[in-house]
Design a protein around this motif. Sequence first.
Motif, mmCIF file in Angstrom:
data_model
loop_
_atom_site.group_PDB
_atom_site.id
_atom_site.type_symbol
_atom_site.label_atom_id
_atom_site.label_comp_id
_atom_site.label_asym_id
_atom_site.label_seq_id
_atom_site.Cartn_x
_atom_site.Cartn_y
_atom_site.Cartn_z
ATOM 1 N N LYS A 120 0.831 -1.205 0.000
ATOM 2 C CA LYS A 120 0.000 0.000 0.000
ATOM 3 C C LYS A 120 0.866 1.255 0.000
ATOM 4 C CE LYS A 120 -3.945 -0.047 2.020
ATOM 5 N NZ LYS A 120 -5.031 -0.110 3.025
ATOM 6 N N GLN B 53 -11.779 3.903 5.720
ATOM 7 C CA GLN B 53 -12.749 3.295 4.810
ATOM 8 C C GLN B 53 -12.151 2.148 3.992
ATOM 9 O OE1 GLN B 53 -14.109 6.565 2.386
ATOM 10 N NE2 GLN B 53 -12.130 6.859 1.385
ATOM 11 N N ASP B 54 -10.870 2.239 3.614
ATOM 12 C CA ASP B 54 -10.283 1.145 2.847
ATOM 13 C C ASP B 54 -9.977 -0.058 3.735
ATOM 14 O OD1 ASP B 54 -8.284 2.660 4.061
ATOM 15 O OD2 ASP B 54 -6.828 2.355 2.455
ATOM 16 N N ASP B 55 -9.599 0.184 5.004
ATOM 17 C CA ASP B 55 -9.431 -0.932 5.930
ATOM 18 C C ASP B 55 -10.760 -1.646 6.152
ATOM 19 O OD1 ASP B 55 -6.758 -0.318 6.228
ATOM 20 O OD2 ASP B 55 -7.035 0.778 8.106
ATOM 21 N N GLU C 145 -11.645 -3.982 3.400
ATOM 22 C CA GLU C 145 -10.886 -5.235 3.418
ATOM 23 C C GLU C 145 -11.358 -6.179 4.514
ATOM 24 O OE1 GLU C 145 -6.751 -4.352 3.713
ATOM 25 O OE2 GLU C 145 -6.699 -3.154 1.861
ATOM 26 N N ASP D 111 -8.885 7.209 3.806
ATOM 27 C CA ASP D 111 -8.150 5.953 3.713
ATOM 28 C C ASP D 111 -7.106 5.857 4.817
ATOM 29 O OD1 ASP D 111 -9.566 4.998 1.529
ATOM 30 O OD2 ASP D 111 -8.182 5.872 0.068
#
Length: 292
Positions: free
Chosen positions: A6, A229-231, A234, A261
């Motif tokens: 990332k 929000q990206d965690d 996932e 993010d």
Amino acid sequence: MCDENKLADWARQTISRRQFGALGGAAALAACAPGEGTGVAQPAAAGLTERGVNFATADGTLDGFFVQPENGNHSAVILWPDIAGIRESKRNIARNLAREGYAVLVVNPYYRDVTGEQFADFAAFIADGGFKKVGPWRGKLDAPAIMRDATAIADWLDRQEGVDQAQGIGTQGYCMGGPFTIWSAAAVPSRIKAAASFHGGGLVREGNPMSPHNVLDKVDASLLIAVAQDDDAEAPQDKVTFANAAEAADVPATVQVYAGDHGWMVPDSPAYDAAAAARGEADLLNLYAAAL
């Protein structure tokens, strides 16, 4: 989660060669800033005093950066940095919090291996192969180690002039520092009364009895769990698992997904989002005002 792939992708997408060079130059200047590790108060912003500090723990000599209002007694806060460790962006977060009336210690989480600043910012972390460098240091930071540290830190804070022992201690952490806040609260429940995790990784570790969500029965603090929000995309179940564990342990916890993010709260992070960070800062101050 803040992982190597990332960060490399962030570097490609958001840091051009020219920007990266400029950041590197700024990093070199920041690395020369006075006060780190000297133990002597340095000139600070109006109304604040700051100094590098070090003190004994069960595992060695912990060093950090301590900033507080010049006058009066104030609630203390333990600030656990992200993977890039103690640096100017974290010191600035602490200064901003001190302006709100708190005595803030920024911890060097890697003190068992190195002293002081290792990366001036995330650009330097990426350029210098940060993941490989910190890997062995980070591997030592399990729950028992952080809980020993938190016990020593709380004791040290309570012996500092300007720290109000009648008020609870707060703790906030970013990325890998997120779970450290929960372990800290579990280690010193009589003193740590508020804990905030910002884009924290590893709050739910299935099958691990020391997972942060599994030690909430030892916590006597209000919690803010701010999820990137990206965690969340996932691992969408993690927020539910943590919230359910907090409810079962009768621990007040606000678990929210933010419109940012991983890294959105940290000014030198490629994912920094000013609007989402402002919301996170406001929520943090509300937490401390209510719980400390």
